[in-house]
Scaffold this active site. Structure first.
Site, PDB file in Angstrom:
ATOM      1  N   HIS A 226     101.654  51.611  84.280  1.00 41.80           N
ATOM      2  CA  HIS A 226     101.513  52.756  84.916  1.00 41.80           C
ATOM      3  C   HIS A 226     101.997  53.817  83.715  1.00 41.80           C
ATOM      4  CE1 HIS A 226     100.650  56.178  87.455  1.00 41.80           C
ATOM      5  NE2 HIS A 226     101.783  56.659  87.222  1.00 41.80           N
TER       6      HIS A 226
ATOM      7  N   ASN B  24     101.481  45.873  87.689  1.00 41.13           N
ATOM      8  CA  ASN B  24     100.555  46.832  87.049  1.00 41.13           C
ATOM      9  C   ASN B  24     101.425  47.634  86.213  1.00 41.13           C
ATOM     10  OD1 ASN B  24      98.592  48.943  87.677  1.00 41.13           O
ATOM     11  ND2 ASN B  24     100.192  50.192  88.529  1.00 41.13           N
TER      12      ASN B  24
ATOM     13  N   GLY C 179      89.542  49.391  79.162  1.00 35.02           N
ATOM     14  CA  GLY C 179      90.140  47.942  78.920  1.00 35.02           C
ATOM     15  C   GLY C 179      90.973  47.935  77.675  1.00 35.02           C
TER      16      GLY C 179
ATOM     17  N   ASN D 244      94.079  47.867  77.447  1.00 35.14           N
ATOM     18  CA  ASN D 244      95.129  47.041  77.921  1.00 35.14           C
ATOM     19  C   ASN D 244      94.814  45.497  78.019  1.00 35.14           C
ATOM     20  OD1 ASN D 244      98.030  48.303  78.301  1.00 35.14           O
ATOM     21  ND2 ASN D 244      96.653  49.833  79.146  1.00 35.14           N
TER      22      ASN D 244
END
Ligand code: GAR
Length: 205
Positions: free
Chosen positions: A113, A111, A15, A17
Site C-alpha cells: 500500500h 498486500n 503491474g 510491482n
C-alpha cells in the site's frame, strides 16, 4: 530441501510491482520463490502483457460474469489449489477480498500500500497524503485481513514529501521504494523468516 514457495500475484493495473517481483525472481534475488500465476480482474490490463512476456500463466476474469464476489473467489481458490499456491501477493489488486479467499489462505496473503498505514488506507493513498499536507508518507507491506488495509504490518519505509511534489512526482518515488520493498518482503516470507504473532510481525533478516 524444501520446495520453493509457490506465489500467485493478483493485480488490476499497470503491474510495475508484478514486474519488480518477476525481475527479482529471474535475477535470483528471491531464490526460494517461484511465480506460478497472475490473477487479474482486468483482462485488458497492462500487467497481462507483462505476465505473458515473463512466461507466467494468467487467470483473467470479469467480475460481472459472476453472480457475486464469493462466486469468482471460489473459482480463484480452485485454481490456486490446483497449482498448489502457498502465498498470495496482492500488487495493485483493487478489490476487497472475502472469507472465501481469506479462510483457506489465512496468514498467507500480503498486500502493498502506498502510504504508512494506518494513515491513508483505501484508494488514492498518494493523493490523500498530498491533500492532507503530511511531510512524510511511505510504503507498507502488510498481511491481509477482513478490513480495508488493516492487517499486521510486515515492512514499512518512509518517503519524504517535498514542497513542490505533485501526485505524479510523489507516486514515482513511492513506486521506486515499492519495487525494492516488495521483493524483500517476499524473500523474507519465502525463506521462512517471518513470524506472525497477533498484530506483531517478527522478522529474522
Ligand atoms: C501500487 O502503488 C500499490 O501500492 C497500489 O496500487 C499501485 C499499483 O501499481 N495499491 C493500492 O493502492 C492498494 N490499496 P502497479 O500496478 O504499477 O504495481
Amino acid at each position: 530441501m524444501k520446495r520453493p514457495t509457490r506465489v500467485a500475484v493478483f493485480a488490476s493495473g499497470s503491474g510495475s510491482n508484478f514486474q519488480a517481483l518477476t525481475d527479482a525472481v529471474a535475477e535470483g534475488r528471491i531464490p526460494a520463490a517461484q511465480l506460478v500465476l497472475l490473477v487479474t480482474d482486468k483482462p485488458q490490463a497492462a500487467v497481462v502483457d507483462r505476465a505473458e512476456r515473463a512466461g507466467v500463466p494468467v487467470f483473467a476474469f470479469r467480475p460481472r460474469d459472476y453472480a457475486s464476489r464469493e462466486a469468482y473467489e471460489a473459482e480463484i481458490v480452485a485454481r490456486l489449489t490446483e497449482l498448489e499456491v502457498d502465498l498470495i501477493v496482492l500488487a495493485g489488486y483493487m478489490r476487497l477480498v472475502t472469507s472465501t479467499l481469506l479462510t483457506p489462505f489465512a496468514g498467507r496473503i500480503v498486500n502493498i500500500h502506498p502510504s504508512l498505514l494506518p494513515s491513508f488506507p483505501g484508494v488514492d493513498g498518494v493523493r490523500q497524503a498530498i491533500e492532507y499536507g503530511v511531510k512524510v508518507t511511505g510504503v507498507t507491506v502488510h498481511f491481509v485481513d477482513a478490513g480495508l488495509d488493516t492487517g499486521p504490518v510486515l515492512l514499512q519505509r518512509a518517503v519524504e514529501v517535498l514542497d513542490d511534489d505533485t501526485e505524479e512526482t510523489l507516486a514515482a518515488r513511492i513506486h521506486a521504494v515499492e519495487h525494492e520493498l516488495y521483493p524483500e518482503a517476499i524473500r523474507l516470507l519465502s525463506e521462512g523468516r517471518v513470524e506472525l504473532d497477533g498484530r506483531k510481525v517478527r522478522l529474522r533478516k
